[in-house]
Every structure is written in structure tokens, then in C-alpha cells.
Scaffold this motif. Structure first.
Motif, PDB file in Angstrom:
ATOM      1  N   UNK A 166       0.757  -1.103   0.113  1.00 19.60           N
ATOM      2  CA  UNK A 166      -0.104   0.062   0.006  1.00 19.60           C
ATOM      3  C   UNK A 166       0.864   1.195  -0.061  1.00 19.60           C
ATOM      4  N   UNK A 167       0.204   2.277  -0.050  1.00 22.05           N
ATOM      5  CA  UNK A 167       1.079   3.663   0.034  1.00 22.05           C
ATOM      6  C   UNK A 167       1.816   3.651   1.455  1.00 22.05           C
ATOM      7  N   UNK A 168       1.362   3.022   2.517  1.00 19.36           N
ATOM      8  CA  UNK A 168       1.998   2.929   3.693  1.00 19.36           C
ATOM      9  C   UNK A 168       3.169   2.118   3.885  1.00 19.36           C
ATOM     10  N   UNK A 169       3.198   1.019   3.063  1.00 27.92           N
ATOM     11  CA  UNK A 169       4.294   0.004   3.521  1.00 27.92           C
ATOM     12  C   UNK A 169       4.260  -0.997   2.209  1.00 27.92           C
ATOM     13  N   UNK A 170       5.569  -1.476   1.840  1.00 31.07           N
ATOM     14  CA  UNK A 170       5.621  -2.837   0.991  1.00 31.07           C
ATOM     15  C   UNK A 170       6.224  -3.662   2.113  1.00 31.07           C
ATOM     16  N   UNK A 171       5.633  -4.816   2.152  1.00 31.81           N
ATOM     17  CA  UNK A 171       6.398  -5.966   3.032  1.00 31.81           C
ATOM     18  C   UNK A 171       6.913  -7.089   2.227  1.00 31.81           C
ATOM     19  N   UNK A 172       8.099  -7.026   2.087  1.00 31.79           N
ATOM     20  CA  UNK A 172       9.075  -7.633   1.060  1.00 31.79           C
ATOM     21  C   UNK A 172       8.731  -9.151   1.471  1.00 31.79           C
ATOM     22  N   UNK A 173       8.652 -10.108   0.369  1.00 34.34           N
ATOM     23  CA  UNK A 173       9.023 -11.433   0.964  1.00 34.34           C
ATOM     24  C   UNK A 173      10.250 -12.131   0.368  1.00 34.34           C
ATOM     25  N   UNK A 174      10.585 -13.171   1.010  1.00 39.19           N
ATOM     26  CA  UNK A 174      11.601 -13.981   0.550  1.00 39.19           C
ATOM     27  C   UNK A 174      11.238 -14.691  -0.657  1.00 39.19           C
ATOM     28  N   UNK A 175      12.357 -14.765  -1.643  1.00 41.52           N
ATOM     29  CA  UNK A 175      12.174 -15.698  -2.829  1.00 41.52           C
ATOM     30  C   UNK A 175      11.475 -14.864  -3.877  1.00 41.52           C
ATOM     31  N   UNK A 176      11.086 -13.577  -3.782  1.00 40.19           N
ATOM     32  CA  UNK A 176      10.323 -13.101  -4.714  1.00 40.19           C
ATOM     33  C   UNK A 176      11.364 -12.915  -6.114  1.00 40.19           C
ATOM     34  N   UNK A 177      10.871 -12.903  -7.105  1.00 43.55           N
ATOM     35  CA  UNK A 177      11.310 -12.647  -8.328  1.00 43.55           C
ATOM     36  C   UNK A 177      12.496 -11.508  -8.447  1.00 43.55           C
ATOM     37  N   UNK A 178      13.477 -11.641  -9.382  1.00 48.63           N
ATOM     38  CA  UNK A 178      14.265 -10.412  -9.554  1.00 48.63           C
ATOM     39  C   UNK A 178      14.172  -9.989 -11.129  1.00 48.63           C
ATOM     40  N   UNK A 179      13.702 -10.782 -11.953  1.00 44.86           N
ATOM     41  CA  UNK A 179      13.668 -10.727 -13.155  1.00 44.86           C
ATOM     42  C   UNK A 179      12.523 -11.092 -13.990  1.00 44.86           C
ATOM     43  N   UNK A 180      12.266 -10.539 -15.193  1.00 47.18           N
ATOM     44  CA  UNK A 180      11.095 -11.128 -16.052  1.00 47.18           C
ATOM     45  C   UNK A 180      11.145 -12.704 -16.144  1.00 47.18           C
ATOM     46  N   UNK A 181      12.291 -13.284 -16.317  1.00 50.21           N
ATOM     47  CA  UNK A 181      12.211 -14.601 -16.511  1.00 50.21           C
ATOM     48  C   UNK A 181      12.095 -15.359 -14.980  1.00 50.21           C
ATOM     49  N   UNK A 182      12.391 -14.905 -13.956  1.00 53.25           N
ATOM     50  CA  UNK A 182      11.995 -15.805 -12.841  1.00 53.25           C
ATOM     51  C   UNK A 182      10.591 -15.386 -12.551  1.00 53.25           C
ATOM     52  N   UNK A 183       9.727 -14.308 -12.770  1.00 47.84           N
ATOM     53  CA  UNK A 183       8.408 -14.069 -12.872  1.00 47.84           C
ATOM     54  C   UNK A 183       7.699 -15.307 -13.640  1.00 47.84           C
ATOM     55  N   UNK A 184       8.342 -15.652 -14.856  1.00 49.67           N
ATOM     56  CA  UNK A 184       7.784 -16.647 -15.573  1.00 49.67           C
ATOM     57  C   UNK A 184       8.119 -17.718 -15.110  1.00 49.67           C
ATOM     58  N   UNK A 185       9.061 -18.046 -14.345  1.00 55.92           N
ATOM     59  CA  UNK A 185       9.346 -19.258 -13.922  1.00 55.92           C
ATOM     60  C   UNK A 185       7.946 -19.608 -12.754  1.00 55.92           C
ATOM     61  N   UNK A 186       7.954 -18.776 -11.964  1.00 52.93           N
ATOM     62  CA  UNK A 186       6.842 -18.575 -10.831  1.00 52.93           C
ATOM     63  C   UNK A 186       5.685 -19.132 -11.681  1.00 52.93           C
TER      64      UNK A 186
END
Lengths: 388, 388, 388, 388
Positions: free
Chosen positions: B28-48
Motif C-alpha cells: 500500500x502507500x504505507x508500506x511494502x512488506x517484502x517477501x523472501x524468494x520473490x523474482x528479480x527478473x522477468x524470467x523468474x516471474x515466468x518461472x513462478x
């Protein structure tokens, strides 16, 4: 008819508190548009707030947000403010921007997180002691996003326990002001979604716990002035967070979306003793100026509250009461509308001149050169913003 | 009664597109809670995304967002997707995260900014040519925050002119899908606030311009399935952005806030040819998983659409039509509710087993070890998020 | 700055149509509170409407509602009106108070009912021929209360067919105005719930089919002035039904709930040619005065539209356009607010005096003795009301 | 996992009260569509209610509305009910259909009107003594239509004073249940618009004053189950008025607009002791069946509550609590959804058979010949309706 001298006196004694964060950058979840000249420190925010007071004459208090305004020496900060003609006001806590608070702060299922959150609130009271602030204002981002995510009643129990620990710590002249908000950032429940919940929690804490009405935090169709009137009747209205919105909460300038609503709210304040000094209602702005120039937007907002207050003070209450007694709906409404439809700007210009102020605060600000100066001088460093 | 084999066949042919940004961090505008293992590239998003398809069997397409998914070689990216069993889908443009877009993009008063925005949209069509994507989806953040800020009609004229330039550029098999949204980030007007505005603009562009219904973008009380039915009647329903909300737009998992509404929407789709291949309705998710685990949340969302679709396909349309003809309100409603109250999960488990899938996609994902692997491997680099 | 003489000329030429049913009894589903002196015949309603025009000078037209205003000889009724200084205006149909219409009228599943409903609408056109009325205004109560009750698309098809039959019958100078309403009395869907649906149907009918905006018929948060601006851009704004509301539709006096919204609407009208005679926008009231005195409430309502119009005409459009071009959000908003905050009542008093009217229409009405006369004379017979 | 025998036992002990007015004619302000066979007397309403209980087995209580159900001898009416296998339940007062109540009843500015209204409420307590009813349910139509019409705080004072007079009169086992409603028939303020106001008033009255939650009486977006949970936590939930709505209050069948919401509400009831006999929560329907057949609609409504209750009882609370403790959002939500997605109709059919009931109450009613009989026999006389 109201006595004009009395109206002017009331207007001259009005005090509107501006928020330190209103001077910094802000935005939506999609984008923060940075502005040139934005403050980089708590001191620079006070410098800007002092300008607002200089030109309006009714904004001598500045609300702090911890940790956004964290400094080493709060007494020194208070002195800094005083030198610039303003003073430090309400302390606002922040229990929503730390990774630990993903599932809440004072309502979190994990007692360790709750302890951390309560610890922060107690630190805020320490700061209040140092700054001489009267009020601790709590807006809690606590809540849940999905049905079943947590137990509503258990969270309410934790809330009560956490607040009690903070309330205990308050000095005799300090207050805990509990804000409510229908939604965001929690999207299924917030833990204090409405005035009823805040009132219920405050009742149990004691006299120095009071409700804050943020004008942007209600469900569509909610009659805010009704709530204000009720809380004044109960002695439980701690203060306002003024802003406005067309849809959900979006922190537009107070009075910009529904000026008639603002007038009706202030009409209830005026009619129920809310402007009396001993009632201790805090009139605060809580806004974000995402795309408009920040200092002039704060000035405009202060003026909007002032104009609506002037109209509310101009209501002919004897005529109103007479029409109400007679069940004369149209006349009663007309008495109210007569005040609302009055152009109070000449009266306010006159008042400002009597106080040695420029009758046009926005023009005076633009003519002052302050904007050019901060744009030129505030280069480098990190601009203040919600996360700064 | 519907034929179960036909229902299964329809379910087996269903395709739900998942959004690349749903795998990255959001907040939200207040905070982004980062999560472990989140993709770093378009390719990793495709992997998921490939994992989601692997376990659900009905999510072979992945929507791109430009520039969040910018790569040097889109044909290579398409090949990368294909190797993993998925394909690139709708291209989503972004004309809201550049400083130039403070007052709008394709509706901006300044022709230079409009040219830049249109240029970006044309670039997106180039990318579509490279990826083989059929649809360009436009969500415009354009609008104003304050009354008077800009001219509503002039903005509409600019919108029409900008869209026409993009429409011209489309290939014969490509479409322009125009999304509407009541508010946010613009808080007084958006330039495409409702289906009527989108429909009006699309009508003038031509046949390959169609309306996208984002289920979270309406005023309270709006009957979304009515809009869906109307657009299908007009041949103007380009697709859906599925998500859900309790208050304003907040991108919760589709079906989590009002599963009955989702069923009613899909009932209109089923009854008006919307599942026919030649109707070309794109069924997409557009969600943000701020506090819940991202990949399982996407799987759960795909399953929610699938379950609601199964219920919609089970409606006994002959019995429904008969009751409607007779004006038998209770029976007509009961026929619909009978399908809705059916537990379709056994049917879907059966279908999955027939397709060689694990009957429980969420459990299968958790058992697969993928989550542990990405948490371990995706260390360093910059996680993908809205701004990344 | 706008030229005051031109503003006055525009105000002098303004015409606001009052509804015959606003003079009769009305109420909620819970209770109708009857008032003394209420008209018993169409003629007596015209008598009252003539008083409103006598004191305001800008309300010479009276909308009829058929069958509430059924008479044997409409030409005679028109002559009766003319003698009193007013004329018959828009004809409003009624396809919701007959037992046959339980499941709809022009959208009813049964073709016999549809024929009856269309027959009534054709009768209304006959009446228009006799009265010289230009506009047939259709508000349809058609819709459904429960999901599944009827087929949304089939109803839309029937709507299109029924409207086409009526449109065919119109004379060259007559128009079909199609109103939309989100809900009530249908509680799940209405068949024309929003401007988009009305626009879509009107587009297909032809040029003389246009949309009516009833200010009380929208979902919460809808930006009505945006719709008004769009319809003017398309040449599809047939007219207004003015009233106001705090919650759902409740037919309060126009301008009483949100006077700033009324101003913004009329600002769009003024800025997009909506006050030009050739644009043919019908400015009508559609209100019910359940607990307040009826004639003074209509006078007050006419004045509210007049005052908001005056403010809209006072907007300094050159200054506004300049600020918009420069992206100066605060100045643009301030230009608009400057007009809104102006007290236009002195200007309107002056205008009335120039026209030989009493500057205070409400006081003039009360002083006229009309109310006492109708209370004394209108005894016996059946008072007019929604069902009368 | 919940024990099925325990779930069945809980379902078997469930009691849902049906409203006498639900059997009579009702409608909107536009039209009442009369139905054949509708009761003409309080006794005939009881006859119909007895049928609902005969086929559902869980609706033995019938709420009365005074004066709609006024009889000479309430003890005789109670005996009449008992003979038919039902009993008289909650007494509902009516202070909104008398000309005196134009500007309110217990909040009216005129003490004479307040005395009359309080007198009626005291009469209702007399009736409760005669019928053995436990609860007096107050829904007040009091409020204002226009800003300024009356003084909000003065009305609240009058409300408190009036309620205190009634509370005093209650017997030790009797309760005052105070309903709240956002709007209608008052359109600017109601005097008890939200749970907070009802709670505040009830707190001051004493333990036997409790809040009634009518599921149709909230602002859009209100989280009703949150309110239910809070009131249960405070021991202040007196009961429910069940119905449903898509827009504003419109008294559709409970569970027909948002069955998931109904489930969530009953989940909070189940989780917070609300089904325990000693909690004394009254589960009532408050609906109007304007266009659907009345008795089958009441049966369907009772079944909707029963089905949602069954689902709520099937929630695996241990698994839910475990997931909540672990912050596992998706699993916690999935546990809840698992119960919701279960088709409980087979379980309920089984339960009915065990109780000697037909497994399909609606079919059993239709087969019983009752509808044909009442249509044939109830000819002449005046049908019951809101005003009858």
C-alpha cells in the motif's frame, strides 16, 4: 443575529494545527511525485509551518510524526520552533512501517510484536514530556485483509490491553486520542473502524482517552456531523484530523470536496461548545499534497477551515431554535443556508488587517520569496516523505 | 440439467492469464512488506507463473507489464516462456510512473507529454509483435484531483486522439483493451471512470477496441454482472481483470470478498457466449498479494475462478428459462442458487486427475519444494516490485 | 472576468421546469403525511405552479405525469395553463403502478404486458401532440429483485424493441428522453441503471433520443458532472431531473445536500454550451416535498438552481484556462472556488427587481395569501398524490 | 474437525423468529402488488407462520407488530398461537404511521408527541406481559430530512429520556432492543443511525437494554460481522433482524444478496458464544416479500439462515486458530472457505428426516395444499399490509 465583534474574537482565537508530514513528499501506491524545495529535516518542516502561521495567524502548532521527525534533542526542537513563532503539538505514532507490523502492531497475535509497538508508544509519551505536547494521537494500521486471517475479538482484547498500558503512562495533562478508519491499509477489517469502536475503547480507558474524527475515514454516506455532535455531548471528542475526499480516503485539502459538509461539522462544533477553550478539541489538518504545491496548499486548507468556521459562527442560532421549535423545516434550513451562503472572505480580510496580517495569505506567501528560497537552498540531502 | 461431460470439457478448455506483477512485491502507500524468494527478473516471474500452470493446468498465459518486464529480446523471452510450458500474453502499458505524468499521460494538457505517452504505447505494440501477444491493455492513471484542475471535455478529446493513434498501429489480429476505474490515483475525476466512457471511446475507435472489466474498479453497489451482460450483447467485452475488494480497489484474491458476485458474473459469461473461443474474452487476474504468500495466492485465485466457472456451467438453464417465463421468482432464484450451493470441488479434483494433475494444486505446490528453492536461490539482486 | 450584464442576461433567460407531482402529497413507503391545501386536480397543480413562476420569473413550464394528470381535454388544459402564465412541458409516463407491471413494463417477459406498456407510451405522445410538449420522459421501474429472476440480455432486447416502437411515433420536433436509475423499486437490477445503458440505447434509436440525468440516481461516489460533460460532448444530454440526496434516492430539494456538486454540474453545463438555447437541455425539478411546505419548497429549489447557475456563470473561464494550461492546480481550483464562494444573492435580488419581481420570492409568496387561500378553499375531494 | 453430531444438535436447537408483517402485503413507495391469499387478521398471520414452522421445524416464534397486530385479547392470541404449535415472540412498536409523528416520535420537539409515543411503547410492554414476550424491539423512524431542521443533541437528549421511561417499566425478564438504521424514512439524520449510537444509549439504560443488528441498515462497505463480534464481546448483542440488500435497505430474503456475508456473521456468532442459550441472542427475520410468494419466501429465508449456520458450525476452529497463530493468512482463510464451500444441504435433509420432517420444506409446503386453500378461503375482508 450573531454579534460581529464576538464572531471576530472567536475567529481570532481559533487555532489550527498543521502536520509536519504535509510539508514533505507524499503520493499514492503508484507514484510519489517529488517537489523541489521540500524539507529534509524536522527543522525545515518547522520552518515551512512557521510560514503558514506567519501568513494565516492561526496555525501556531505543528504536529509531529515519530519516527519521521525523530531528533536527538526534542527540547531543542521545541526551542527551535518557538524561535520561529510556532510550537510543537500533537505527537503521532507510527506502528505501520516496520516489517514486524505485517499483521498488526498493538493487536498483533505475537506478544513480542505487541510489546515492541507499545514500547514505541511509550517512547512517544517520553517525547511528549520533552516537547510539552498534550496529545498522543494513535492511528493504528492494524487489521486483516482476509476473512479468517485473525480473530476479531482476540484482536480487540489485545488492543484494550495495549492501550491500557499506554494510558497508564500518561501524565495528568496528557491525552490519548484514538483515531478510527474504515479501511486501508487493512482491507477486510481494521481494528478501530468506526467511532463506536474508538468510543468503546476510550470509555474503558478513562477520561483522558478521547476519540479523533478524521473527516476522510468513514463509509460512504456517513453523517459525520452527527458523530461530532454525539461525541461533544459525551465529552469524548478529542479532536479532528481534517482533510477531504470524493471517494475513499485520499487526503485532499479540507473543504475542497464538500465545503458544505465542513460547514455542517463546524456548525455542530459551534453549537455544542466545541470552540470553547476548556473543551480542548484539537483542530488538526491531516493531509497529503501529492500534486499541488505544499505550503500554499496548507495555507489554503487553514483558510478553508477558517472560512467554514466563520460561516458556522454566523448562524443565527436564536432564529434557528425558533424555527426548530415551530417545526418550520424550510425556515430552519434557510437560517442555516443563509450563513453558509454568506461570503465571509471580506470579514476575514478585515480581521487579518486588524491583526496586522496581509488580507490575502496565499498572495502574501507567493510574494514573500520563501518558495524561491527553499527551492534554491534545499538541494542535496534526502527529502522528507512518508518513509523518510 | 447440464451434461457433466460437457461441463468438464468446458472447464478443461478454460484459460486464465496470470499477471507477472502478481509474483513480485507490492503494498500500500504505507508500506511494502517484502517477501523472501520473490523474482528479480522477468524470467523468474515466468518461472513462478509456470509453476502456477503446472499445478492448475489452466494458467498457461502470463501478462507482461512494460517497463517492469522490459528485456532486450522479447522473442527470446517468449522462447524462455515456451520452454517452461507457458506463453506471453497481454501487454500492459505503464504511463503513470514517470515524473512527466504528474498531470496525466495521453490526456495531459501538454502535447509533448501526450506524444511521449503515445510513444510508449506504440512501443508496447512493437513488443506485442515480438511476443505474439494479441492484446494491449491500457489502464490509464489519468485524471484530476481537484475541481477545476483541468477541463474534462478537453481531456476526453485528447484521450480520443491519443487512442486513435495507437489503434491505427495495431495489426489485424491485435486488440486495444481499455480499462476503466472509478478513482485512484486520481481523486476527483479519472478520465475513464466507468464502462460507459470506455465503451463510448471504443465504439469510435472500431471493432478491435474493447472494454476491460476490472472487478475492483466500480462504485459501491454497482451491478458488475449487468455490465458484463451488456458488453457481451454488444460484442464489446474484451476481457476481465479479476480481483476482489471489500471497500475501494484493493486487489485481494478474486472470489475472496464476494464469491457469489464472481459466480453471478461468470453466469452471465456462460449464458451469453463469453466462454466461446471465438468471443475472445481474456480472463486475467490483476491482483497484489501484499501480505500472503504470492505463488499459492495466485494458485488459489485461479482455483477460485475455476470453481465459480464450474458452478456457472452447472446452472440448469432450461429450468431457469422456464421459471423466468412463468414469472416464478423464487424458483428462478432457486435454480441459480442450487448451482451456487453445489460443492464443485470433487468435480474439479476428478477433472484434474483425469488430466494427470494433482487433485489439490495448493498442496502439490507446497510439496514441490519450489518455495524453499526460490527462497534459497533468489538471494541478492533487486526484487521485483511495482517500481522495480 | 465575466461580464455582469451578460451573466444577468443569461440568468434572465434561464428556464426551470417544475413537476406537477411536486405539488401533491408524497411520502415514503412508511407513511404519507398529507398537507392542507394540496391540489386535487391537474388544474389546481397548474395554479400552484403558476405561483412559483409568478414569484421566481423563471419557472414557466410544468411537467405532466400521465395518468396522474389525466384530463379529458389536453388542449383545454394547455389553454388553462396559458391563462395562468405557464405552459405545459415534458410528459412523464407511468408504467409502474398497474398490477400488470409487477415484473416490468416494456421489458416484461410477457409480450402482452409489453404491448400495454408501449401503448401507454404512444398515448403519451398523443398527449404531447395535444399539449405541444416537446419531450417524452421515460423513467422505467423495470428490473428484477433477485439474481436469476429474469434474463438481463433478453430484457435489454425487449427494451430496445419497445423503445424503437415509441421512437418511430415521435414527431420531428419531439424527443424521447431516457432516464437511468441505479436501483429502486427494482433491487437487484434495473434495466437502465446508468448513463452508459441509456446512452447505448439512445445511440441506436437516433438523434432525438437523449439521456436524462437525474441527480439522485447514481451509485455513491459517482462524479455526476463528469457524466454531464461527456453527454454534452456527445450531444446526448437531453435534460436534468434535479433533486438531492444524502444517501440513496430520496428527492430532497435540489442543492440542499451538496450545493457544491450542483455548482460543479452547472459549471460543466456553462462551459460546454449547455445553456445555449439550441442545445435544448431541459432543466427540470423532480422532487417530493414529504415534510416541508410544498410551494415554498419548489420556490426554494428553483432559487437554488438559479443561485448555482449564477455562480457557474461567474467563473472566470479565461483565468481558469490559463491556470489549467500552466498545470497550476491550486490556482485553477481557486478560480473555481472564487466563483462558488461568491454570494450571488444580491445579484439575483437586483435582477428580480429589474424584472419587476419581488427580490425575495419566498417572502413574496408568504405575503401573497395564496397558501391561506388554498388551505381554505381546497377542502373535500381527493388530494393529489403519487397514486391519485 | 467439528463433531457432526454436535453440529446437528446445535442445528436442531436453533430458533428463528418470523415476522407477522412478512406474511402480509408490502411494497415500495411506488406500488404495493397485492397477492391472493394474504392474511387479513393477526390470527391468519399466525396460521401462515405455523406452516413455516411445520415444514422447517425451527421457526416456532412469531414477532408481532403493534398496532398492525392489535387484538382485544392478547392472552387469547397467545393461546391461538400455541394451538397451532407456535408462540408469540418479540413485540415491535410503531411510532411512525401517525400524523403526529411527522417530525419524530420519542425525539419530537413537542413533549406532547413524545408523551404519546412513550405511551405507545408502555402499551407494548403491557402487551408483552399478556403474551409472555421477552423483548420489546424499537425501530424508530425519528430523524430529520434537512440540515438545521432540528437540533441533533437535543434530539439525543429526548431519546435518552424517553427510553429511560420505557426501560423503567420493563419486567425483570424483559428486554429493550434498540435497532439502528442509517437512513430512511429520515434522509439527513436518523436519531439512531449506527451501532455506536444504539450501544451508547443502551449502556446508559442498563443491562436489559441491548442492540439489534438489522443486516440491511448499514452504510455501504460496513463490516457487519465486526460489529456483531464486538457486541458479543460486550454482552450487548440483543438480536438480529435478518434480510438482505444489494443497494440501500430493501428487505430482500436473507442470504439472497451476499450469502458469504451471512456466513461470516454467523461464524462470529458461533465463535463468540452467540448460539448459547444463555446469551439470549434473538434471531429474527425482518423482510418484505414484495414480488415473490410470501410463505415460500419465508421458508426459503429460514433455510438460508439454517444453511449458513450449518456452514459456520462446520468451521474447523482448531485448525483456524492454529493458522492464525502462525500468521498463515492463506491457510486461515482456506479453513474458513472450506466450511463455506461445503454443500450442507444433504446434512440438513438428513437432520430434517431424523426430526420427522420432509427433507425439502419448500416442496413440502407446495404439496400441502395450504397455498390453494388460503387463496380460496381468504376472500373479502381487508388484506394485511403495512398500513392495515
Amino acid at each position: 443575529m450573531p454579534d460581529i465583534a464576538a464572531v471576530k474574537a472567536a475567529l481570532a482565537s481559533q487555532r489550527i494545527e498543521t502536520p509536519s508530514w504535509g510539508y514533505g513528499n507524499s503520493g499514492t501506491r503508484f507514484k510519489v511525485f517529488a517537489q523541489a524545495g521540500v524539507p529534509r529535516t524536522a527543522q525545515e518542516k518547522l520552518d515551512d509551518a512557521a510560514k503558514v502561521h506567519e501568513f494565516t495567524g492561526i496555525a501556531p502548532k505543528v504536529a509531529l510524526h515519530i519516527p519521521w521527525d525523530t531528533v536527538d534533542d526534542y527540547a531543542a526542537l521545541a526551542a527551535y520552533a518557538k524561535e520561529r513563532g510556532v510550537e510543537l503539538g500533537t505527537v503521532n505514532s507510527n506502528t505501520f512501517q516496520d516489517d514486524d507490523y505485517k499483521f498488526g502492531s498493538v493487536c498483533h497475535p505475537d506478544p513480542k510484536v505487541r510489546r515492541k509497538a507499545v514500547g514505541h508508544l511509550l517512547d512517544c509519551v517520553d517525547i511528549m514530556d520533552a516537547t510539552g505536547s498534550r496529545d498522543l494521537k494513535l492511528w493504528l494500521a492494524d487489521g486483516t485483509n482476509y476473512p479468517g486471517q485473525d480473530d476479531i475479538v482476540a484482536r480487540q482484547d489485545r488492543l484494550a490491553e495495549s492501550l491500557a498500558a499506554v494510558y497508564e503512562r500518561l501524565g495528568d495533562d496528557q491525552r490519548l486520542l484514538l483515531e478510527y478508519k474504515l479501511f486501508e491499509p487493512a482491507f477486510y477489517t481494521t481494528d478501530v473502524p468506526d467511532w463506536g469502536t474508538s468510543y468503546m475503547q476510550c470509555m474503558k480507558l478513562g477520561e483522558r482517552a478521547q476519540v479523533v474524527v478524521d473527516t476522510g475515514h468513514h463509509a460512504p454516506g456517513t453523517n459525520i456531523e452527527f458523530i461530532v455532535a454525539l461525541l461533544l455531548r459525551e465529552g469524548k471528542l478529542g479532536g479532528f484530523d481534517f482533510n477531504s475526499r470524493f471517494y475513499a480516503d485520499d487526503d485532499l485539502m479540507v473543504g475542497s470536496a464538500d465545503p458544505f459538509q465542513l460547514f455542517r461539522i463546524l456548525h455542530e462544533v459551534a453549537g455544542n461548545g466545541g470552540f470553547d477553550a476548556e473543551t480542548n478539541v484539537a483542530f488538526m489538518l491531516d493531509q497529503c499534497h501529492n500534486i499541488e504545491a505544499k505550503i500554499p496548499a496548507v495555507i489554503r486548507s487553514v483558510m478553508n477551515v477558517q472560512e467554514a468556521t466563520a460561516k458556522a459562527l454566523l448562524v443565527d442560532r436564536d432564529a434557528l431554535a425558533a424555527a426548530q421549535r415551530e417545526g418550520d423545516v424550510l425556515t430552519a434550513n434557510a437560517v442555516l443556508m443563509d450563513a453558509y451562503n454568506t461570503d465571509v472572505r471580506p470579514l476575514l480580510r478585515e480581521l487579518r488587517e486588524e491583526q496586522g496580517l496581509n488580507p490575502d495569505p496565499v498572495a502574501a506567501y507567493h510574494a514573500s520569496g520563501w518558495q524561491e528560497r527553499i527551492v534554491a537552498e534545499r538541494v542535496g540531502g534526502e527529502q522528507a516523505g512518508w518513509g523518510a
